[in-house]
Design an enzyme around this catalytic site. Structure first.
Site, mmCIF file in Angstrom:
data_model
loop_
_atom_site.group_PDB
_atom_site.id
_atom_site.type_symbol
_atom_site.label_atom_id
_atom_site.label_comp_id
_atom_site.label_asym_id
_atom_site.label_seq_id
_atom_site.Cartn_x
_atom_site.Cartn_y
_atom_site.Cartn_z
ATOM 1 C CD GLU A 127 -2.977 -1.100 2.266
ATOM 2 O OE1 GLU A 127 -4.170 -0.818 2.122
ATOM 3 O OE2 GLU A 127 -2.484 -1.425 3.359
ATOM 4 C CD GLU A 149 -3.808 -6.180 3.552
ATOM 5 O OE1 GLU A 149 -3.043 -5.220 3.750
ATOM 6 O OE2 GLU A 149 -3.865 -6.797 2.465
#
Length: 736
Positions: A127, A149
């Site tokens: 990210e 995730e």
């Protein structure tokens, strides 16, 4: 060089060439993570950059985001996330929004920003890189990049959902990256569009700096540029509006009707955010992330897939003080489906294998299994013809025990018959290397008894280096191996078995000896409970749906067909002969199906009909053989599911009480990877520790109360073991 060091976790330095470096290097940790130190340090470093841009703009030409660790950035602080509960929701949301605001300030600083990815960039690490305008990764196939995730009950809350959706479009972002959370090699990530270049590792930083200097205008993300259109169309477009209804339907299909909370939240955050501006989409993402990270489900999944997985793979579960072991030559006895799969797994890991069967033709057929798997892998681009040929060349088929000369590891995989197993060991023992590790791939037979049978057949007491290696079918796909320690198995043998399992890229759990060990014993309880409900009049469709909606991959009827009820009956006979009180009402259903000539998928008829080996639907005769009843129809769906879940958990507790299990980590990983326990629960032990009642109570006491309810309604099979009740009363837990 000039500039100011802002913090030791993230440093800012402006080079004489005008390229600034933001260096991620936490001195208090082995890897960089988004821990409590990172947010303030990152914000201070970006603030220093922006101050230079304001005070001396002509001196700053761009930025390189780099790492001082061997990995780039490991992502979020999972242990901290695991401790985050509902009471911290507001603070968590503000923390995430603050971190993303810093990332956004870097992204819109007006200068090109390049991520120089020298190692793994997973979760929050990727990210961070996605907030840069260009991503360069070192050419190292060991590096992994991705947003995993979802596999931990979370979503990428650091801008991952928002940016990947805008980079790739809804369909590719969801199906290729977000919902499954794959971890990709640099080349795979390049093909997916997550990184822009793969370059030699030794020139990574120089290449990143050169790119900055060569592209002074490349400081605007596509979604910030005028006229940006989302690939594949925004949700409001006709094309995407027509496609959107298929996404949840496909997700339900992939998850067999049980859509985990993380996948549901990812789908919602992506679709809702795609129709709004970047800032609004980012806030939507933060809200969904907060709801997940404060939930019991993410606590459970982080426990299993991070904490427990590290434990079973690491030194804590391997006897200490034993030198590492890597076999030089592996003997696999039995070239049936299991033996062939074991041989393939060993050869793929670079080990030389001798695959022995009663005839050379049978051994060659077993070797042919590797040929088939290799051909598929080459066809799908997962390997090259040269690598496939090398794997096949490591397997030598034979019927001659003398060809096993020098083998220092034996894995026996013949029929589940103690006398036969003893015979094949006796045949090969004279040819093996001294002190060869002796392993039996058995799913139920006690290892101590097998070692005694080998001693009787050979006159040799080899029990100290004899143990069980229980593989799961199909071996090439199933990641777990259950290592069974007999009463006389030595620490050296146990440590070496752990090394072998890790060497062939499988996940080991260590358990102690008993009939059925851990996994076979526990899955048998679940199947029997499901079949008992069928006999009680629960409709078969309700039974199967309750299981899959609870998160099991298949229902008990389909699973019975796959495992073969004739084998289940033999196991039940042996179990009841050893302990008459172990008889279960579900066994009567198994025997009735055998009488009806419907024992398995293998025989073409079971609880389901089969045509050409393909499952067609539930057998219509079930309505006559096991009719549903008003009493069965009245059983709540929650009870149907909980009877299976709680039965397995209680049997797990009995395994602790009897000394079969010593570790919750082994129980959790074994139940999820080996026998399909629902991943969202965190495993059979974590189900007990993290049980959440409908009224909001969480913990072992809540689980015990639920088991007591089931015992009152459905019988003494749900009686809580005394040791577990004591733990609940004291507020304690099973051993970690």
């Amino acid at each position: 060089m000039s500039g100011t060091t802002v913090d030791t976790s993230v440093t800012y330095e402006l080079g004489s060439d005008g390229v600034a470096t933001l260096l991620l290097d936490d001195p208090q940790a082995r890897v960089n993570t988004m821990n409590d130190r990172f947010g303030p340090a990152f914000a201070a470093a970006v603030e220093a950059l922006l101050a230079d841009l304001e005070q001396r703009p002509d001196d700053v030409r761009g930025v390189v985001l780099a790492s001082g660790k061997s990995t780039f950035f490991a992502g979020g602080d999972l242990l901290s996330m695991q401790r985050t509960g509902p009471d911290e929701a507001a603070a968590t949301f503000l923390m995430v929004e603050g971190l993303k605001a810093t990332m956004r300030r870097l992204e819109t600083c007006g200068r090109p920003v390049v991520a120089a990815i020298n190692g793994a960039a997973l979760g929050g690490g990727l990210e961070l890189a996605l907030a840069c305008h260009h991503r360069v990764v070192a050419d190292d196939p060991r590096i992994r990049l991705g947003l995993p995730e979802a596999t931990l009950g979370l979503l990428p809350g650091g801008g991952g959902v928002t940016r990947v959706t805008r980079m790739l479009g809804l369909q590719s972002a969801l199906m290729d990256v977000l919902l499954r959370g794959p971890q990709m090699s640099p080349e795979k990530a390049l093909g997916q569009g997550l990184v822009d270049e793969v370059v030699p590792a030794e020139g990574l930083l120089e290449h990143a700096r050169a790119w900055v200097l060569a592209h002074p205008e490349a400081h605007v993300q596509p979604w910030d540029a005028p006229g940006y259109r989302m690939p594949g169309g925004a949700p409001s477009s006709r094309q995407m509006a027509q496609a959107l209804p298929a996404f949840p339907a496909l997700l339900r299909q992939q998850t067999k009707g049980h859509v985990p909370p993380a996948q549901a939240a990812i789908l919602s955050a992506a679709v809702e955010g795609a129709g709004r501006d970047f800032a609004a989409a980012s806030r939507i993402e933060s809200r969904y992330f907060t709801s997940l990270v404060t939930s019991q489900t993410s606590t459970n999944m982080i426990q299993a897939f991070f904490v427990d997985m590290q434990a079973v793979n690491g030194p804590a579960h391997r006897p200490a003080g034993v030198e590492p072991f890597r076999p030089t030559r592996v003997a696999v006895l039995g070239a049936g489906m299991m033996g062939a799969g074991i041989a393939y797994s060993c050869a793929r890991a670079g080990l030389d294998v001798v695959l022995k069967d009663v005839s050379l033709e049978a051994a060659k057929r077993g070797r042919g299994y590797t040929e088939t798997l290799n051909a598929r892998a080459v066809e799908k681009g997962r390997t090259t013809p040269e690598k496939a040929a090398a794997v096949l060349a490591r397997i030598t088929p034979t019927a001659d025990a003398a060809d096993l000369a020098g083998c220092d590891l034996v894995i026996e995989a013949v029929f589940e018959d103690p006398a036969l197993k003893a015979t094949v060991f006796a045949e090969v023992l004279p040819h093996l290397a001294p002190d060869a590790l002796l392993c039996s791939n058995t799913s139920t037979l006690p290892i101590t008894d097998l070692a005694a049978a080998v001693a009787d057949a050979t006159g040799l007491d080899l029990a100290d280096r004899f143990l069980g290696l229980h593989f799961f079918s199909p071996v090439d796909k199933m990641p777990l191996v259950e290592i069974i320690r007999g009463r006389a198995t030595g620490d050296s043998a146990l440590a070496h078995a752990h090394d072998v399992v890790r060497a062939i890229a499988k996940t080991p759990i260590i358990v102690h000896d008993s009939r059925g060990f851990y996994t076979s014993r526990v899955i048998g309880v679940r199947i029997n409970e499901g079949l008992a409900m069928l006999a009680e009049g629960v409709h078969p469709v309700s039974l199967e749906r309750a299981a899959t909606q609870a998160g099991y991959p298949v229902g008990p009827l389909q699973l019975s067909d796959e495992l073969n009820m004739e084998l289940m009956a033999r196991i039940a006979d042996a179990t009841e002969a050893a302990d008459p009180e172990a008889a279960h009402p579900g066994t009567a259903v198994v025997r009735r199906m055998i009488e009806l000539g419907r024992p398995s998928r293998l025989k073409g008829a079971g609880f389901y009909d089969y045509e050409g080996g393909r499952r067609q639907g539930l057998w219509a005769g079930l309505a006559t053989a096991f009719p549903s009843t008003p009493e069965g129809d009245a059983v709540p769906l929650r009870d149907v599911a909980d009877r299976m879940l709680v039965a397995e958990a209680l049997e797990t507790a009995r395994c602790f009480e009897e000394g079969v299990l010593e570790s919750s980590a082994a129980a959790n990983i074994g139940s999820i990877l080996g026998i399909g326990f629902p991943p969202t629960t965190g495993g059979a032990a974590q189900l007990m520790h993290g049980y959440e009642s409908p009224t909001g109570e969480v913990g072992l006491a809540a689980f015990v109360a639920r088991a007591d309810e089931l015992a009152a309604a459905y019988g003494p099979r749900f009686t809580v073991p005394a040791s577990l009740r004591t733990l609940a009363e004291k507020g304690e837990r099973l051993p970690a």
